[in-house]
Motif scaffolding. Structure first.
Motif, PDB file in Angstrom:
ATOM      1  N   HIS A  11      -5.017  15.044   6.217  1.00 33.46           N
ATOM      2  CA  HIS A  11      -3.968  15.284   5.233  1.00 33.46           C
ATOM      3  C   HIS A  11      -3.265  13.977   4.887  1.00 33.46           C
ATOM      4  CE1 HIS A  11      -2.098  15.764   9.211  1.00 33.46           C
ATOM      5  NE2 HIS A  11      -1.051  15.232   8.655  1.00 33.46           N
ATOM      6  N   PRO A  12      -2.677  13.931   3.685  1.00 33.60           N
ATOM      7  CA  PRO A  12      -1.934  12.734   3.300  1.00 33.60           C
ATOM      8  C   PRO A  12      -0.724  12.549   4.190  1.00 33.60           C
ATOM      9  CG  PRO A  12      -1.751  14.421   1.605  1.00 33.60           C
ATOM     10  CD  PRO A  12      -2.660  14.941   2.651  1.00 33.60           C
ATOM     11  N   ASP A  13      -0.446  11.321   4.531  1.00 29.38           N
ATOM     12  CA  ASP A  13       0.733  11.027   5.339  1.00 29.38           C
ATOM     13  C   ASP A  13       1.710  10.215   4.500  1.00 29.38           C
ATOM     14  OD1 ASP A  13       2.611  10.149   7.249  1.00 29.38           O
ATOM     15  OD2 ASP A  13       1.170  10.476   8.834  1.00 29.38           O
ATOM     16  N   LEU A  14       1.545   8.918   4.459  1.00 28.08           N
ATOM     17  CA  LEU A  14       2.463   8.082   3.692  1.00 28.08           C
ATOM     18  C   LEU A  14       1.917   7.881   2.285  1.00 28.08           C
ATOM     19  CD1 LEU A  14       4.984   5.980   4.097  1.00 28.08           C
ATOM     20  CD2 LEU A  14       3.128   4.393   3.655  1.00 28.08           C
ATOM     21  N   LEU A  23      -1.493   5.893  -6.983  1.00 31.64           N
ATOM     22  CA  LEU A  23      -0.961   6.441  -5.749  1.00 31.64           C
ATOM     23  C   LEU A  23      -1.859   6.005  -4.600  1.00 31.64           C
ATOM     24  CD1 LEU A  23       1.171   8.384  -4.546  1.00 31.64           C
ATOM     25  CD2 LEU A  23      -0.515  10.214  -4.880  1.00 31.64           C
ATOM     26  N   LEU A  24      -1.274   5.343  -3.595  1.00 34.31           N
ATOM     27  CA  LEU A  24      -2.000   4.940  -2.398  1.00 34.31           C
ATOM     28  C   LEU A  24      -1.600   5.895  -1.292  1.00 34.31           C
ATOM     29  CD1 LEU A  24      -1.073   2.226  -4.076  1.00 34.31           C
ATOM     30  CD2 LEU A  24      -2.487   1.191  -2.321  1.00 34.31           C
ATOM     31  N   VAL A  25      -2.598   6.465  -0.610  1.00 35.60           N
ATOM     32  CA  VAL A  25      -2.347   7.528   0.358  1.00 35.60           C
ATOM     33  C   VAL A  25      -2.985   7.180   1.690  1.00 35.60           C
ATOM     34  CG1 VAL A  25      -2.581   9.994   0.810  1.00 35.60           C
ATOM     35  CG2 VAL A  25      -2.471   9.186  -1.556  1.00 35.60           C
ATOM     36  N   ALA A  26      -2.183   7.135   2.751  1.00 35.33           N
ATOM     37  CA  ALA A  26      -2.719   7.011   4.100  1.00 35.33           C
ATOM     38  C   ALA A  26      -3.197   8.396   4.521  1.00 35.33           C
ATOM     39  CB  ALA A  26      -1.642   6.514   5.067  1.00 35.33           C
ATOM     40  N   LEU A  27      -4.412   8.471   5.081  1.00 35.47           N
ATOM     41  CA  LEU A  27      -4.984   9.757   5.474  1.00 35.47           C
ATOM     42  C   LEU A  27      -4.896   9.928   6.981  1.00 35.47           C
ATOM     43  CD1 LEU A  27      -8.141   9.688   3.211  1.00 35.47           C
ATOM     44  CD2 LEU A  27      -5.987  10.905   2.815  1.00 35.47           C
ATOM     45  N   TYR A  28      -3.944  10.734   7.427  1.00 35.87           N
ATOM     46  CA  TYR A  28      -3.818  11.023   8.858  1.00 35.87           C
ATOM     47  C   TYR A  28      -5.001  11.896   9.267  1.00 35.87           C
ATOM     48  CZ  TYR A  28      -1.800  12.110  13.343  1.00 35.87           C
ATOM     49  OH  TYR A  28      -1.585  12.217  14.682  1.00 35.87           O
ATOM     50  N   ASN A  29      -5.694  11.500  10.308  1.00 38.56           N
ATOM     51  CA  ASN A  29      -6.914  12.147  10.776  1.00 38.56           C
ATOM     52  C   ASN A  29      -8.037  12.001   9.747  1.00 38.56           C
ATOM     53  OD1 ASN A  29      -8.234  13.407  12.930  1.00 38.56           O
ATOM     54  ND2 ASN A  29      -8.136  15.384  11.927  1.00 38.56           N
ATOM     55  N   GLY A  30      -7.918  11.005   8.894  1.00 37.68           N
ATOM     56  CA  GLY A  30      -8.900  10.820   7.838  1.00 37.68           C
ATOM     57  C   GLY A  30      -9.650   9.522   7.888  1.00 37.68           C
ATOM     58  N   SER A  31      -9.341   8.676   8.854  1.00 39.10           N
ATOM     59  CA  SER A  31     -10.037   7.399   9.036  1.00 39.10           C
ATOM     60  C   SER A  31      -9.959   6.469   7.844  1.00 39.10           C
ATOM     61  CB  SER A  31     -11.508   7.630   9.395  1.00 39.10           C
ATOM     62  OG  SER A  31     -11.600   8.288  10.619  1.00 39.10           O
ATOM     63  N   GLY A  32      -8.832   6.471   7.139  1.00 33.15           N
ATOM     64  CA  GLY A  32      -8.718   5.536   6.041  1.00 33.15           C
ATOM     65  C   GLY A  32      -7.556   5.787   5.118  1.00 33.15           C
ATOM     66  N   ALA A  33      -7.733   5.282   3.911  1.00 36.91           N
ATOM     67  CA  ALA A  33      -6.715   5.422   2.872  1.00 36.91           C
ATOM     68  C   ALA A  33      -7.438   5.588   1.550  1.00 36.91           C
ATOM     69  CB  ALA A  33      -5.821   4.192   2.840  1.00 36.91           C
ATOM     70  N   THR A  34      -6.743   6.122   0.578  1.00 34.92           N
ATOM     71  CA  THR A  34      -7.337   6.353  -0.720  1.00 34.92           C
ATOM     72  C   THR A  34      -6.392   5.907  -1.821  1.00 34.92           C
ATOM     73  OG1 THR A  34      -8.456   8.005  -2.071  1.00 34.92           O
ATOM     74  CG2 THR A  34      -6.518   8.729  -0.891  1.00 34.92           C
ATOM     75  N   THR A  35      -6.955   5.606  -2.971  1.00 35.71           N
ATOM     76  CA  THR A  35      -6.177   5.251  -4.159  1.00 35.71           C
ATOM     77  C   THR A  35      -6.530   6.236  -5.263  1.00 35.71           C
ATOM     78  OG1 THR A  35      -6.261   2.920  -3.547  1.00 35.71           O
ATOM     79  CG2 THR A  35      -5.633   3.422  -5.812  1.00 35.71           C
ATOM     80  N   HIS A  53      -3.678   7.186  10.429  1.00 38.45           N
ATOM     81  CA  HIS A  53      -2.936   6.224   9.619  1.00 38.45           C
ATOM     82  C   HIS A  53      -1.656   6.873   9.119  1.00 38.45           C
ATOM     83  CE1 HIS A  53      -6.364   3.680   9.821  1.00 38.45           C
ATOM     84  NE2 HIS A  53      -7.099   4.728   9.521  1.00 38.45           N
ATOM     85  N   THR A  54      -0.553   6.196   9.317  1.00 35.47           N
ATOM     86  CA  THR A  54       0.726   6.754   8.909  1.00 35.47           C
ATOM     87  C   THR A  54       1.520   5.801   8.036  1.00 35.47           C
ATOM     88  OG1 THR A  54       1.802   5.952  10.911  1.00 35.47           O
ATOM     89  CG2 THR A  54       0.901   8.176  10.965  1.00 35.47           C
ATOM     90  N   ASN A  55       0.997   4.614   7.766  1.00 33.35           N
ATOM     91  CA  ASN A  55       1.744   3.644   6.980  1.00 33.35           C
ATOM     92  C   ASN A  55       0.771   2.732   6.229  1.00 33.35           C
ATOM     93  OD1 ASN A  55       3.807   2.201   5.889  1.00 33.35           O
ATOM     94  ND2 ASN A  55       4.764   1.674   7.816  1.00 33.35           N
ATOM     95  N   LEU A  56       1.219   2.248   5.093  1.00 34.73           N
ATOM     96  CA  LEU A  56       0.434   1.311   4.291  1.00 34.73           C
ATOM     97  C   LEU A  56       1.310   0.117   3.945  1.00 34.73           C
ATOM     98  CD1 LEU A  56      -1.103   3.853   1.779  1.00 34.73           C
ATOM     99  CD2 LEU A  56      -2.304   2.727   3.638  1.00 34.73           C
ATOM    100  N   ALA A  57       0.735  -1.058   3.995  1.00 30.66           N
ATOM    101  CA  ALA A  57       1.446  -2.262   3.553  1.00 30.66           C
ATOM    102  C   ALA A  57       0.740  -2.778   2.300  1.00 30.66           C
ATOM    103  CB  ALA A  57       1.428  -3.315   4.641  1.00 30.66           C
ATOM    104  N   VAL A  58       1.482  -3.031   1.273  1.00 33.60           N
ATOM    105  CA  VAL A  58       0.935  -3.530   0.015  1.00 33.60           C
ATOM    106  C   VAL A  58       1.547  -4.894  -0.244  1.00 33.60           C
ATOM    107  CG1 VAL A  58       0.681  -3.102  -2.436  1.00 33.60           C
ATOM    108  CG2 VAL A  58       0.699  -1.176  -0.842  1.00 33.60           C
TER     109      VAL A  58
END
Length: 59
Positions: A11-14, A23-35, A53-58
């Protein structure tokens, strides 16, 4: 919008919005992030070797 993975439910976290409005989305239990574009199109899925993943730095 966010594709399923083989590790169970994720599920989306941050959420963050970049300068073009994507929209940049950290995927908790998802092994990554998506845009995702403002129109809802999946632009990028980045896989990383950790699943929570619970946080993203841009920058």
């Amino acid at each position: 919008m966010i594709p399923p993975n083989n590790k169970g439910d994720h599920h989306p976290d941050l959420l963050r919005v970049d300068a073009p409005g994507n929209l940049l989305v950290a995927l908790y239990n998802g092994s990554g992030a998506t845009t995702v574009s403002p129109a809802g199109t999946l632009l990028k899925l980045v896989n990383v070797p950790s699943s929570h993943h619970t946080n993203l730095a841009v920058g």
